[in-house]
Design an enzyme around this catalytic site. Sequence first.
Site, short mmCIF file in Angstrom:
data_model
loop_
_atom_site.label_atom_id
_atom_site.label_comp_id
_atom_site.label_asym_id
_atom_site.label_seq_id
_atom_site.Cartn_x
_atom_site.Cartn_y
_atom_site.Cartn_z
N CYS A 95 0.77 -1.20 0.02
CA CYS A 95 -0.13 0.01 0.03
C CYS A 95 0.82 1.37 0.00
CB CYS A 95 -1.06 0.03 1.14
SG CYS A 95 -2.41 0.94 0.75
N HIS A 192 -3.39 -5.88 2.14
CA HIS A 192 -3.02 -6.03 3.65
C HIS A 192 -3.67 -7.20 4.36
CE1 HIS A 192 -2.16 -1.58 4.10
NE2 HIS A 192 -3.18 -1.48 3.32
N1 GLN Z 1 -2.50 6.88 1.82
C1 GLN Z 1 -2.51 5.98 1.04
C2 GLN Z 1 -3.87 5.80 0.22
O1 GLN Z 1 -5.06 6.04 0.77
C3 GLN Z 1 -2.10 4.45 1.19
C4 GLN Z 1 -2.96 3.94 2.41
C5 GLN Z 1 -2.57 2.85 2.89
O2 GLN Z 1 -1.29 2.50 3.04
N2 GLN Z 1 -3.40 1.79 3.41
O3 GLN Z 1 -3.94 5.60 -0.91
#
Ligand code: GLN
Length: 240
Positions: A95, A192
């Site tokens: 992510c 995740h």
């Molecule tokens: N801030 C980034 C997004 O919303 C990554 C989010 C995350 O790592 N879950 O795309």
Amino acid sequence: MTNQKLTILQLYPRDMNIYGDWGNTLSLARRARKHGYDVDILDYNPGDEFPEDFDILVGGGGQDSGQSVIQDDLHRIAPVLRDKAETGTPMLVICGLYQLFGKDFTTVGGEVLRGIGLFDAHTVGGEQRLIGNIVLNSEEFGTIVGYENHSGLTYLGEGVQRLGTTVKGEGNNLDDDGEGARVHHVIGSYLHGSLLSKNPVISDYLIRHAVEKKFGHFVPAQIDDSLATKARETAATRPR
Ligand code: GLN
């Protein structure tokens, strides 16, 4: 036990570690121990001395603000990361760090976070959060099951290999069916939840490349994956 040791580096656990990402490091360490290796886990946070002597790198996700915090430090260590990636060190970045291993991430607020360009990919903040269980098909790993939660939309450059094709969920963006990216032995993904506990085949990929690079030959142990299989089946049938 082989008495051979693997060192796993967890990149930015303080700022980039949400939705079960730390579980990836724990699953990977446990899996490597089951294959007969000793394991050390190192944490690296902004400003620390960067430990160049590691065998697998794992990085997680974060809020846009966390990505902003680690951005400068990431560029400080980028030459070593690039060198390690190019010489075959396996890495898994999820992510927020997946986005920053690409070229750049323009947030919804218009801030441009510069990535280190290991992946030829760019990300733009979207208005909608993409949240839920996600299932991919991939040639190398078969069915991959995870959980996505992001608003960034990632677009891969021409010819960049994806991790998989989405069967359920959104993945990289809302315009194509790709999820994640791969280069050398580096995997980037939005999954995740934690990815490795549900997909031991990806742990084995990371371990195999680390062992082959360090010791030359990997002989996998026979491991009972029935619990992981149950978790995968349950997650895959849950609603988004
Ligand atoms: N801030 C980034 C997004 O919303 C990554 C989010 C995350 O790592 N879950 O795309």
